[in-house]
Write an enzyme that holds these catalytic residues in place. Structure first.
Site, PDB file in Angstrom:
ATOM      1  N   CYS A  67      73.944  61.455   6.025  1.00  0.00           N
ATOM      2  CA  CYS A  67      74.902  60.820   5.111  1.00  0.00           C
ATOM      3  C   CYS A  67      74.866  59.296   5.178  1.00  0.00           C
ATOM      4  CB  CYS A  67      76.314  61.319   5.390  1.00  0.00           C
ATOM      5  SG  CYS A  67      76.996  60.663   6.921  1.00  0.00           S
TER       6      CYS A  67
ATOM      7  N   CYS B 266      80.581  64.197   6.765  1.00  0.00           N
ATOM      8  CA  CYS B 266      79.115  64.264   6.722  1.00  0.00           C
ATOM      9  C   CYS B 266      78.689  65.694   6.383  1.00  0.00           C
ATOM     10  CB  CYS B 266      78.545  63.858   8.079  1.00  0.00           C
ATOM     11  SG  CYS B 266      76.779  64.143   8.223  1.00  0.00           S
TER      12      CYS B 266
ATOM     13  N   LYS C 176      62.837  89.374  44.531  1.00  0.00           N
ATOM     14  CA  LYS C 176      62.620  88.001  45.003  1.00  0.00           C
ATOM     15  C   LYS C 176      63.785  87.162  44.483  1.00  0.00           C
ATOM     16  CE  LYS C 176      59.088  84.434  45.294  1.00  0.00           C
ATOM     17  NZ  LYS C 176      59.787  83.265  44.802  1.00  0.00           N
TER      18      LYS C 176
ATOM     19  N   CYS D 218      73.260  57.747  10.253  1.00  0.00           N
ATOM     20  CA  CYS D 218      73.109  59.202  10.162  1.00  0.00           C
ATOM     21  C   CYS D 218      72.010  59.549   9.161  1.00  0.00           C
ATOM     22  CB  CYS D 218      74.440  59.825   9.744  1.00  0.00           C
ATOM     23  SG  CYS D 218      74.280  61.585   9.380  1.00  0.00           S
TER      24      CYS D 218
ATOM     25  N   TYR E 250      65.630  88.600  54.554  1.00  0.00           N
ATOM     26  CA  TYR E 250      64.432  89.353  54.173  1.00  0.00           C
ATOM     27  C   TYR E 250      63.425  89.457  55.305  1.00  0.00           C
ATOM     28  CZ  TYR E 250      62.806  84.616  52.913  1.00  0.00           C
ATOM     29  OH  TYR E 250      62.500  83.295  52.917  1.00  0.00           O
TER      30      TYR E 250
ATOM     31  N   GLU F 221      61.245  94.463  47.599  1.00  0.00           N
ATOM     32  CA  GLU F 221      62.558  93.797  47.570  1.00  0.00           C
ATOM     33  C   GLU F 221      62.557  92.820  46.398  1.00  0.00           C
ATOM     34  OE1 GLU F 221      62.753  91.503  51.298  1.00  0.00           O
ATOM     35  OE2 GLU F 221      61.333  92.973  52.029  1.00  0.00           O
TER      36      GLU F 221
ATOM     37  N   ASP G  72      66.161  84.154  43.650  1.00  0.00           N
ATOM     38  CA  ASP G  72      65.850  82.779  43.278  1.00  0.00           C
ATOM     39  C   ASP G  72      66.910  81.852  43.856  1.00  0.00           C
ATOM     40  OD1 ASP G  72      64.565  80.686  42.184  1.00  0.00           O
ATOM     41  OD2 ASP G  72      65.121  81.098  40.110  1.00  0.00           O
TER      42      ASP G  72
ATOM     43  N   CYS H 148      77.486  60.729  14.478  1.00  0.00           N
ATOM     44  CA  CYS H 148      77.753  60.250  13.130  1.00  0.00           C
ATOM     45  C   CYS H 148      79.271  60.103  13.015  1.00  0.00           C
ATOM     46  CB  CYS H 148      77.228  61.269  12.118  1.00  0.00           C
ATOM     47  SG  CYS H 148      77.840  60.992  10.457  1.00  0.00           S
TER      48      CYS H 148
ATOM     49  N   LYS I 185      55.444  88.189  39.606  1.00  0.00           N
ATOM     50  CA  LYS I 185      56.283  87.267  38.841  1.00  0.00           C
ATOM     51  C   LYS I 185      56.273  87.670  37.380  1.00  0.00           C
ATOM     52  CE  LYS I 185      57.091  83.441  40.616  1.00  0.00           C
ATOM     53  NZ  LYS I 185      58.013  82.706  41.335  1.00  0.00           N
TER      54      LYS I 185
HETATM   55  S1  IVH Z   1      59.273  86.897  52.140  1.00  0.00           S
HETATM   56  C1  IVH Z   1      55.953  84.846  54.476  1.00  0.00           C
HETATM   57  N1  IVH Z   1      61.088  88.070  50.675  1.00  0.00           N
HETATM   58  O1  IVH Z   1      60.338  83.292  48.003  1.00  0.00           O
HETATM   59  C2  IVH Z   1      56.823  85.497  53.512  1.00  0.00           C
HETATM   60  N2  IVH Z   1      60.673  85.770  50.304  1.00  0.00           N
HETATM   61  O2  IVH Z   1      57.350  81.827  48.029  1.00  0.00           O
HETATM   62  C3  IVH Z   1      58.142  84.885  53.461  1.00  0.00           C
HETATM   63  N3  IVH Z   1      62.086  84.764  48.596  1.00  0.00           N
HETATM   64  O3  IVH Z   1      60.214  80.775  50.344  1.00  0.00           O
HETATM   65  C4  IVH Z   1      58.905  85.192  52.279  1.00  0.00           C
HETATM   66  N4  IVH Z   1      63.222  86.571  48.109  1.00  0.00           N
HETATM   67  O4  IVH Z   1      62.483  81.704  49.893  1.00  0.00           O
HETATM   68  C5  IVH Z   1      60.429  86.935  50.933  1.00  0.00           C
HETATM   69  N5  IVH Z   1      62.697  89.241  49.479  1.00  0.00           N
HETATM   70  C6  IVH Z   1      62.050  88.103  49.735  1.00  0.00           C
HETATM   71  C7  IVH Z   1      62.337  86.897  49.057  1.00  0.00           C
HETATM   72  C8  IVH Z   1      61.618  85.759  49.368  1.00  0.00           C
HETATM   73  C9  IVH Z   1      63.057  85.271  47.846  1.00  0.00           C
HETATM   74  C10 IVH Z   1      61.621  83.356  48.541  1.00  0.00           C
HETATM   75  C11 IVH Z   1      61.533  82.708  49.887  1.00  0.00           C
HETATM   76  C12 IVH Z   1      60.168  82.110  49.978  1.00  0.00           C
HETATM   77  C13 IVH Z   1      59.633  82.247  48.600  1.00  0.00           C
HETATM   78  C14 IVH Z   1      58.180  82.661  48.678  1.00  0.00           C
END
Ligand code: IVH
Length: 700
Positions: free
Chosen positions: A423, A443, A124, A420, A239, A122, A126, A438, A328
């Site tokens: 100038c 200038c 991740k 500045c 998730y 899945e 943000d 400035c 990552k």
């Molecule tokens: S699983 C124990 N799945 O990433 C596992 N986390 O450092 C629980 N996050 O705090 C997390 N997308 O907020 C999981 N598809 C995903 C995620 C996800 C974002 C975030 C989550 C967690 C951090 C993990």
């Protein structure tokens, strides 16, 4: 009560109607916020909601906490309570490269004595993590992650998230195989488009902006006043599914995501069941390759073992489970030393300090300068020349110093110059601003930046007019404003010499001719490009497009009243004032007259009508373009639509006939869907354009 509303129904009818409306509204919220596929326009949706609100106002006993009318957020709370998690909310271990990922898989296989493992991949997301508990199918509490054991209670805020079901009917739970008490964990995000719109609004209202969608989501979700949360778009992507005891409910994580989807949660569709490491790596690359095009920010890809009994067998360290990992992207930060600080004078006269860095590579790019924004920022960082710092590069933005990592041995402080550096005119700091500027409008540094802005690709697009050439032309007194550029001939440019540390290079005839041709071509640039190129403060490319479309000529724009200006999307009092100030300055009026005399005077034409004997499916239709088209540029698409008798508008409204969406479409696509406007891709547009003059009922 307004006279045109029907009299209030008797309580029994009212109850039945309220139930019906709730079901319809919940259905349409799911279509719009979860499936991104609305069946009705937002006017129709609002009418349903208004009718429900009206009924509930007349019969307060009908109001239930899980009525969709309650998504507006209640009165502001005094403070935040803490709540305990049903089981620890852990974080994930990271793998920054293939070797670390391989290592994770090997450790898991060895611990379980198996050949290959099944994973679920899945993205991740943000954002901010949130746990939501349901009892009898209804939300009872929502918590932030907090320290993993306890989080902040944010139930009123969570209730405003339209992609989060407030109540799930028992029959739906049964058919998905879910008990009526359970817990969902997931990520709350602000979609990129909503983030951009919210920041633009904050800016227009003179309010602080958020640095990124994650901060915006975090700030919005924790608001004590949940009505603010309700006014912004946040999405919840689950998730993980747990039982009331905090343990997984299903043996298969994959099946649990499907069950959540079946009861209308917004489960990410970009998910996959994967066997073995090769499939894992391929999925990671697929997700990261799509990163820019996704509607939300991701900072990696998560892989979890599909089998939850194996989760129990593998267990967790104090911080993270051994059955999941996050891959990552390579670091976008690096450490280096600040060897000096200089100041840069920009187009608006802003005097910006910049850190001169010992060159360092950050995700494939060598970085030797980073912005320090202003004197306050240097103070905040506690930065002195000689310090070791952490530098960050994200996307196309200018690298910035995140923090001081270690103080240098012979560190020396930096003081902003009182005049500045280019100038020598005084610099001033206006009230309420952190930036010093400035004061001189002539200038050379300001002039150089203004001309570079005017000539850039997204403005007048003058090929070959680069930094050193502009500097040279200003130094030699040949160019004092944009209009002077048009007096230049090949003979003025050829032979100009660029002095570098290595050896001087002369501008050849060919290159000079290219610049002159570029200038000639720019005379035919659109009004939007010119308005942007003029560098009116706070007027970006997008606002320039909307202004050009509304006022159609520079004269029209120059004469526009503040009210007329503010009727343009995204233009508030501050931008309107800035446009007025620009056009009332005698210097600018003179500049525009001179540009006109040189042949630069674009107007936005009324759409030309396709020849009457050629019936056209495009003629008279209004199009809105969004995103990057695979083949045509936006300008090309616009020109072709106009040539076929269509109109191109900058914003989606009920009058829009088609939205043409390319890659990374913005909020216009969302709006088009909400208004049920037909969306075309580039091929669809081509087909329509090619349909000009062909195949209508008038043909023999
Ligand atoms: S699983 C124990 N799945 O990433 C596992 N986390 O450092 C629980 N996050 O705090 C997390 N997308 O907020 C999981 N598809 C995903 C995620 C996800 C974002 C975030 C989550 C967690 C951090 C993990």
């Amino acid at each position: 009560m307004p006279a045109d509303l029907p009299p209030s129904p008797a309580p029994d009818d009212a109850r039945r109607r309220a139930d019906e409306l709730r079901q319809q509204i919940t259905h349409h919220e799911h279509r719009y916020y979860v499936l991104d596929d609305p069946e009705i326009g937002d006017g129709e949706f609002d009418a349903l909601l208004r009718e429900l609100e009206q009924l509930e106002a007349e019969h307060p006993d009908l109001v239930t906490p899980d009525s969709p009318s309650q998504r507006v957020g209640g009165a502001p709370r005094d403070g935040v309570e803490k709540g305990a998690h049903s089981s620890a909310m852990l974080s994930l271990e990271n793998a920054f490269n293939d070797a670390e990922l391989r290592d994770f898989d090997r450790r898991a296989r060895e611990a379980l004595s198996v050949e290959a493992l099944d994973y679920v991949g899945e993205p991740k997301l943000d954002g901010v993590s949130m746990a939501v508990r349901y009892e009898a199918g209804r939300i009872v509490i929502a918590l932030t992650r907090g320290d993993g054991a306890h989080g902040d209670v944010i139930t009123p805020n969570a209730r405003t998230l339209r992609s989060l079901p407030l109540a799930i009917p028992a029959a739906e739970l049964r058919s998905a195989g879910l008990p009526s008490d359970f817990e969902v964990r997931g990520e709350v995000v602000m979609p990129k488009g909503a983030f951009a719109r919210m920041n633009a609004r904050q800016q227009a209202d003179g309010k602080p902006t958020f640095a990124n969608p994650r901060n915006a989501a975090a700030g919005t979700l924790r608001m004590l006043d949940a009505s603010v949360t309700a006014s912004r778009r946040l999405d919840f992507y689950p998730y993980m599914l747990l039982g009331a005891d905090g343990d997984p409910l299903y043996d298969s994580h994959w099946a649990s995501l499907d069950a959540l989807e079946a009861v209308r949660f917004k489960v990410n569709r970009l998910r996959a069941r994967l066997r073995g490491l090769d499939e894992v790596v391929a999925f990671r690359d697929k997700c990261m390759g799509r990163r820019e095009a996704l509607p939300y920010e991701i900072d990696g890809v998560v892989f979890k073992l599909d089998s939850t009994p194996l989760w129990r067998r593998l267990g967790a360290t104090a911080k993270s489970p051994r059955w999941a990992i996050a891959t990552k992207p390579a670091a976008r930060q690096a450490q280096t030393v600040v060897e000096g600080i200089d100041v840069h004078v920009g187009r608006t006269g802003a005097v910006t300090p910049r850190a001169l860095l010992r060159p360092v590579e950050i995700s494939g790019v060598t970085v030797s300068r980073a912005t320090l924004h202003n004197a306050d920022e240097i103070e905040r960082l506690g930065l002195r020349i000689g310090d070791r710092v952490l530098v960050e590069r994200s996307g196309d933005v200018i690298p910035k110093v995140v923090r001081v990592v270690a103080e240098g041995a012979d560190r020396c402080p930096f003081r902003m110059p009182a005049s500045c550096p280019v100038c020598a005119s005084p610099v001033v700091r206006e009230e309420g601003e952190v930036v010093v500027r400035c004061v001189s409008v002539s200038c050379p540094a300001r002039l150089r930046e203004s001309i570079l802005h005017y000539a850039q690709r997204t403005a007048m697009d003058v090929d070959g007019l680069g930094e050193w050439l502009v500097e040279k032309l200003i130094d030699e007194g040949r160019v004092g404003d944009f209009a002077d550029l048009y007096e230049l001939g090949v003979e003025d440019l050829a032979g100009l010499t660029k002095v570098t540390k290595v050896s001087p290079t002369r501008l050849g005839e060919k290159a000079a001719a290219r610049v002159v041709a570029g200038l000639e071509r720019s005379k035919r640039a659109s009004l939007a490009r010119l308005v942007y190129g003029l560098g009116i403060r706070h007027v970006g490319a997008r606002t320039a497009e909307l202004l050009a479309e509304r006022f159609r000529s520079l004269d029209g724009l120059a004469a526009a009243s503040p009210e007329a200006l503010e009727s343009v999307e995204g233009v508030g009092p501050r931008i309107a004032e800035s446009i007025r100030t620009f056009f009332t300055a005698p210097r600018n009026r003179e500049l525009i007259a001179r540009l006109r005399a040189c042949g630069v005077n674009p107007v936005t034409e009324e759409p030309p009508v396709a020849p009457a004997d050629k019936p056209s499916p495009v003629r008279g239709k209004t199009f809105v373009l969004t995103g990057t088209l695979p083949v045509m540029t936006r300008d090309e698409a616009r020109e072709r639509i106009q040539a076929a008798g269509g109109r191109v508008s900058g914003s989606v409204s009920r009058k829009t006939d088609y939205v043409v969406a390319g890659e990374t479409p913005g909020s216009k696509l969302e709006k088009a869907r909400a208004l049920a406007i037909e969306v075309l891709d580039e091929a669809g547009l081509q087909a329509l354009l090619e349909g000009v003059g062909a195949g209508t009922e008038d043909e023999p």
